[in-house]
Structures are given as structure tokens and as C-alpha cells.
Design a protein around this motif. Structure first.
Motif, mmCIF file in Angstrom:
data_model
loop_
_atom_site.group_PDB
_atom_site.id
_atom_site.type_symbol
_atom_site.label_atom_id
_atom_site.label_comp_id
_atom_site.label_asym_id
_atom_site.label_seq_id
_atom_site.Cartn_x
_atom_site.Cartn_y
_atom_site.Cartn_z
ATOM 1 N N ALA A 1 0.833 -1.198 0.000
ATOM 2 C CA ALA A 1 0.000 0.000 0.000
ATOM 3 C C ALA A 1 0.871 1.254 0.000
ATOM 4 O O ALA A 1 2.047 1.224 0.365
ATOM 5 C CB ALA A 1 -0.913 0.000 1.216
ATOM 6 N N PHE A 2 0.265 2.369 -0.397
ATOM 7 C CA PHE A 2 0.928 3.658 -0.303
ATOM 8 C C PHE A 2 0.796 4.192 1.122
ATOM 9 O O PHE A 2 -0.234 3.992 1.777
ATOM 10 C CB PHE A 2 0.308 4.656 -1.281
ATOM 11 N N LYS A 3 1.835 4.863 1.583
ATOM 12 C CA LYS A 3 1.794 5.480 2.912
ATOM 13 C C LYS A 3 1.019 6.787 2.841
ATOM 14 O O LYS A 3 1.348 7.676 2.058
ATOM 15 C CB LYS A 3 3.210 5.771 3.407
ATOM 16 N N VAL A 4 -0.021 6.893 3.651
ATOM 17 C CA VAL A 4 -0.806 8.131 3.699
ATOM 18 C C VAL A 4 -1.252 8.382 5.135
ATOM 19 O O VAL A 4 -1.223 7.483 5.981
ATOM 20 C CB VAL A 4 -2.065 8.056 2.793
ATOM 21 N N ASN A 5 -1.695 9.590 5.386
ATOM 22 C CA ASN A 5 -2.306 9.936 6.659
ATOM 23 C C ASN A 5 -3.794 9.608 6.567
ATOM 24 O O ASN A 5 -4.553 10.328 5.913
ATOM 25 C CB ASN A 5 -2.088 11.419 6.958
ATOM 26 N N VAL A 6 -4.203 8.511 7.181
ATOM 27 C CA VAL A 6 -5.583 8.033 7.058
ATOM 28 C C VAL A 6 -6.522 8.882 7.915
ATOM 29 O O VAL A 6 -6.333 9.008 9.124
ATOM 30 C CB VAL A 6 -5.691 6.551 7.468
ATOM 31 N N ILE A 7 -7.522 9.463 7.255
ATOM 32 C CA ILE A 7 -8.552 10.242 7.946
ATOM 33 C C ILE A 7 -9.821 9.420 8.121
ATOM 34 O O ILE A 7 -10.432 9.393 9.183
ATOM 35 C CB ILE A 7 -8.876 11.537 7.167
ATOM 36 N N ASP A 8 -10.235 8.714 7.065
ATOM 37 C CA ASP A 8 -11.496 7.964 7.089
ATOM 38 C C ASP A 8 -11.410 6.844 6.056
ATOM 39 O O ASP A 8 -11.034 7.091 4.907
ATOM 40 C CB ASP A 8 -12.657 8.911 6.753
ATOM 41 N N VAL B 1 5.390 4.065 -12.183
ATOM 42 C CA VAL B 1 4.946 5.454 -12.073
ATOM 43 C C VAL B 1 5.243 6.221 -13.363
ATOM 44 O O VAL B 1 4.408 7.004 -13.847
ATOM 45 C CB VAL B 1 5.617 6.144 -10.861
ATOM 46 N N SER B 2 6.419 5.994 -13.940
ATOM 47 C CA SER B 2 6.815 6.732 -15.145
ATOM 48 C C SER B 2 5.890 6.454 -16.321
ATOM 49 O O SER B 2 5.729 7.293 -17.207
ATOM 50 C CB SER B 2 8.260 6.397 -15.525
ATOM 51 N N LYS C 1 -5.934 14.150 -6.696
ATOM 52 C CA LYS C 1 -5.331 13.579 -5.484
ATOM 53 C C LYS C 1 -4.575 12.293 -5.793
ATOM 54 O O LYS C 1 -3.509 12.033 -5.224
ATOM 55 C CB LYS C 1 -6.418 13.292 -4.433
ATOM 56 N N VAL C 2 -5.134 11.490 -6.689
ATOM 57 C CA VAL C 2 -4.472 10.245 -7.063
ATOM 58 C C VAL C 2 -3.134 10.545 -7.733
ATOM 59 O O VAL C 2 -2.111 9.924 -7.421
ATOM 60 C CB VAL C 2 -5.371 9.405 -7.995
ATOM 61 N N VAL D 1 4.367 11.164 -5.389
ATOM 62 C CA VAL D 1 5.161 11.029 -4.168
ATOM 63 C C VAL D 1 5.685 9.606 -4.019
ATOM 64 O O VAL D 1 6.841 9.370 -3.661
ATOM 65 C CB VAL D 1 4.341 11.446 -2.926
ATOM 66 N N SER D 2 4.814 8.626 -4.268
ATOM 67 C CA SER D 2 5.193 7.213 -4.338
ATOM 68 C C SER D 2 5.911 6.700 -3.096
ATOM 69 O O SER D 2 6.994 6.122 -3.177
ATOM 70 C CB SER D 2 6.079 6.957 -5.580
ATOM 71 N N GLU D 3 5.301 6.886 -1.949
ATOM 72 C CA GLU D 3 5.841 6.320 -0.709
ATOM 73 C C GLU D 3 5.119 5.007 -0.418
ATOM 74 O O GLU D 3 3.917 5.004 -0.136
ATOM 75 C CB GLU D 3 5.652 7.295 0.455
#
Length: 483
Positions: free
Chosen positions: A353-360, A465-466, A411-412, A418-420
Motif C-alpha cells: 500500500a501507499f503510505k498516507v495519513n488516514v482520515i477515514d 509510475v513513469s 489527489k491520485v 510522491v510514491s511512498e
């Protein structure tokens, strides 16, 4: 296994052959009726008197299948698949509320809790499109032509739902038998789902469907002419376990069998309902078994896959579902923050998975489905499909709620740039250690590995990604121009 990267050029086209946003966005290529915000929901819902023509030639990028379509056995016409994805049932308005505590577990207390919530109309600022609207909205934002098949009422909630679909450029076909004569309009009330969030950001869901032994539209036995035409003209028909709350098992199987007949791929996500359907009535059990065996694509969480197979390893569980499938091409297992897996007879694809700050997390699974449909339609390599789906699901988790809050393409794109990745190769190695007969295994990774690896063929995230990013940017630019 030797280190492997994808050496062949990628030739998929992520953008739809026709923009889903047009001057009349409710018309899917002129087939389905325009929904005006000024007309009553019931006139859309009934879908009577629609003239639907079948072109005898197909557009350049349409999918076509042979079909008798009412002509004699010596001549055949093509079915032009002008909608990319149609969703079956499960259209509702979510009422999203912050509450001090989630609903009580007991049936009677929970029912009283919901009746108290329903005693007065909630402020419109808490309303949101829900259910399969999430799939359709996310898919439309990826550039797909989308259609919803379902039931909405002739009241303020139904009008709200139709307005949201209209604004997102999504078509709507109402489900009603050609012979329906229903005097009580209450049968057609739009379903409300109360989405309750406690101070710890835990979610509780309740609706009137939770308290009925029968599907909401249990009297409906046959697919109408309009619904059949919608299925026939769509490349994918998506159904999930919540559809069983509205439609009888027999009607769902009719939709499945008709989609097979007309060459429409069937996607099925049993969701949390899968467990209850597996122990439900004989009709529910038979319908669930048929959906699991006859679908082209199955989508499940790792918990749901274990529940249906009794196998804890998600890869082995997916392989078991694939083995039992008659027409199954892909089994996809979602693992939340760990990533997801796409299992075919010839390969296993793993993507962290991609690393994100999960809100909901509400709507993440639905938006994920939309991206899988996009990859399936455009014949993307499986590792690209999972990367896109993980990104769309993660981008939705960064927002609050579903409906119009599911991931935007902007957003996508930002997330993909960023691709973390949340890489944990030990986890994947542990899962793969139990696989006795290893097929080709692809693993999306930011780490470049040289030499041999006993389990995984690493595919460079940078390479994915490229090649994926320019496709997404092109769709985004076309949508901006179209709007």
C-alpha cells in the motif's frame, strides 16, 4: 527466480474512448435517458417509453460481442459496449453523523436507536451519496463511462441522489418490472444508511435493511427490458453483498446469467454480507456460491477470503477461490494498509500500500473497485492495475467520508508522484513460503534488487509510475477541458 522487470512497452489506454462528461452527462452515448434536476425522480425511476436503438456498426474503441439480439440465427449483430461499468442495486443516501457512542449490539436496542435517529430529518449538510454510488463516482473520476442500476424514491432524498449522479456525469436506470403495479409509494423510498462515527473514529452503520428478513424489493422477480439493455451495453456489471439487501437471490442470479449471455464481465465483492449469506437461507447460499464461481473478477478483504474458505493465508485462500471458479479470471484480496494481491492461474501480483495519513476508511474499498475495473477494461498489466487501485483507495482514505468525497484524479496523481510505499518484504515472504507450486510472482517495490531472489520478481515502482502517471495526467487534462 531471476530478477525480472517489465521489458515490454505498455500500450494500454487509460482514458475512455468517449468522455464521461458531456453537455448532457446523464446520457451515456445517447442510449439512456437524460436526468434533469428539474424533473421528478419517479419519471426517471419508471424508465418507461424509452426508445433504445442498437447501432449496427461499432465505434473504434468499443468492445463488441456476438449476439442474436432478436435477429434470426443466420445473421448476427454486434453489441456496442458504450458504458464501461454498471453497478447493480445498493443505491442509498448516507447520513454521516458524529455520535458519542456507536449503536448498541442487540437487535431491539439497535432498532430503537435507528428509529430515534430517523424521527426527524437530518440537516442536508450531513447527507452524502452512498453504497454503489461510491464505485460509480470513483470510476467516473478515472474517466470511465458509468451507469447505476437501482431504486430511488420520489422524495427529497431520491432527488438529492439523482442530482449528485447528474453532477458527476453518471447515468441512472431504475429497476422496475415491466408488469409492476405497486400502489404503495413507500416501497420506493430511497434507502438511508446512517454512518455513525464515534470520538475514536470508529464507524457504525445501520439502515432499515438491517431489520428486515426480506429484501427491500423482494416482489421483483424479473429484469425489465431497460435493465437488460443497460447490462447488455456495459462492459462490466458490478454487484456486492449489500445488493442482497434489496434484490432477491433469484433476481441477482438472473442478472449474473444475463451478463454472461451478452458478454458483460461480472465483478462480485461479497463484503461483510458474505459471511451471513454463507449461513443464510438455501436460496442465499446457492446465489452466493454461484456468484463466487461464475464471476469474472472476485474482490474480497483477507478476512472475507478466510471466512469463505477457512484458509488464513490470503494467497492460498485466493487460489482456492480461483480453483473453484468456473469463469474466474482474477481473484483480488485487499489487505488494507499492507497492500493487495491479484491472483490469476498463471501469476500472483503483490503490491504494498501507499503510505498516507488516514482520515477515514469509508469508501476506500468502493473506490478501489473502480480502479480495478479501469485496469481490467484497459488491459493494463496486473502490477499497474494494483498500483492504481492502491493509490485510489489510499487517496480516498485521506479525505472524510465517501460519495463526493472519494478520491479525485488530482489527489491520485499527487499520491502517485510522491510514491511512498509501505513495504514489508518479510510479510510477503512469509505468505509466499506456504505456496508449494509457485507461479510467476510479481512484487511492486521501490527497492531495486540485483541478482536472484528465491521468491519475488521485483517490478520497479519508478518504472510503473513513469508509465502510469502520464496516462492519468492525460485523463485529468481531458476532464478539465470537458468541464
Amino acid at each position: 527466480m531471476h530478477l525480472q522487470t517489465l521489458k515490454t512497452p505498455i500500450s494500454f489506454n487509460i482514458s475512455s474512448s468517449k468522455s464521461c462528461i458531456s453537455q448532457n452527462p446523464q446520457i451515456i452515448n445517447g442510449i439512456f435517458p437524460k436526468i434533469s434536476a428539474k424533473i421528478k425522480a419517479s419519471s426517471v425511476y419508471n424508465c418507461k417509453g424509452i426508445e433504445i436503438s442498437v447501432p449496427k456498426t461499432r465505434s473504434k474503441n468499443s468492445l463488441s460481442f456476438s449476439d442474436n439480439g432478436g435477429v434470426d440465427g443466420n445473421s448476427r449483430i454486434s453489441i456496442v459496449k458504450e458504458a464501461d461499468i454498471a453497478t447493480l442495486g445498493n443505491l442509498c443516501v448516507d447520513i454521516v453523523l458524529n455520535v458519542p457512542s456507536l449503536p448498541p449490539p442487540s437487535f431491539e436496542e439497535r432498532k430503537a436507536y435507528m428509529e430515534q435517529l430517523s424521527s426527524s430529518r437530518p440537516d442536508k449538510r450531513y447527507w452524502e451519496a452512498g453504497g454503489n454510488c461510491n464505485v460509480a463516482i470513483a470510476a467516473a473520476r478515472l474517466g470511465l463511462n458509468c451507469l447505476t442500476i437501482g431504486n430511488v424514491g420520489n422524495e427529497i432524498y431520491g432527488q438529492f441522489l439523482l442530482d449528485v449522479l447528474h453532477d458527476e456525469g453518471i447515468g441512472m436506470v431504475g429497476m422496475r418490472e415491466d408488469t409492476d403495479v405497486v400502489a404503495n409509494n413507500a416501497f420506493y423510498e430511497t434507502l438511508l444508511c446512517w454512518v455513525l462515527v464515534d470520538p475514536l473514529q470508529r464507524h457504525g452503520f445501520c439502515s432499515r435493511a438491517d431489520f428486515s428478513d426480506e429484501p427491500a424489493f423482494s416482489w421483483m422477480r424479473t429484469l425489465s427490458r431497460e435493465v437488460k439493455m443497460a447490462i447488455k451495453r456495459s462492459k462490466i456489471l458490478f454487484c456486492n453483498g449489500y445488493t442482497f439487501d434489496e434484490l432477491s437471490p433469484g433476481l441477482i442470479i438472473s442478472a449474473l446469467e444475463y451478463s454472461i449471455e451478452v458478454g458483460t464481465s461480472f465483478f462480485f465483492d461479497p463484503g461483510p454480507r458474505g459471511k451471513t449469506l454463507a449461513t443464510g437461507t438455501p436460496e442465499q447460499q446457492r446465489a452466493l456460491d454461484q456468484c463466487l464461481r461464475m464471476s469474472d473478477v472476485l474482490l474480497l478483504t483477507s478476512d472475507e477470503a478466510e471466512s469463505l474458505t477457512g484458509i488464513t493465508n490470503p494467497i492460498l485462500a485466493g487460489q482456492e477461490l480461483l480453483r473453484k471458479g468456473v469463469r474466474t479470471k482474477w481473484v483480488i484480496v485487499k489487505m488494507g494498509s499492507k497492500g493487495s494481491i491479484l491472483i490469476r492461474s498463471s501469476s500472483i501480483t503483490c503490491a504494498p500500500a501507499f503510505k498516507v495519513n488516514v482520515i477515514d476508511t469509508v469508501g476506500c474499498g468502493d473506490s478501489y473497485v473502480a480502479a480495478i475495473a479501469c485496469g481490467f477494461i484497459h488491459n493494463m498489466p496486473t502490477v499497474y492495475t494494483l498500483a492504481l487501485a492502491n493509490a485510489v483507495g489510499a487517496a480516498t482514505a485521506m479525505g472524510c467520508g465517501a460519495g463526493r468525497n472519494v478520491a479525485t484524479l488530482e489527489k491520485v496523481i499527487e499520491l502517485v508522484r510522491v510514491s511512498e510505499l509501505n513495504e514489508d518484504e518479510n510479510l510477503w515472504n512469509l505468505l509466499l513460503e506456504e505456496i508449494l507450486d509457485l507461479p510467476e510472482i510479481l512484487f511492486l517495490s521501490k527497492t531495486i534488487i540485483n541478482g536472484r531472489n528465491t521468491h519475488l520478481n521485483h517490478v520497479s515502482l519508478q518504472k510503473v509510475v513513469s508509465e502510469l502517471l502520464p496516462k492519468l495526467e492525460t485523463v485529468h487534462e481531458k476532464k478539465i477541458v470537458a468541464s
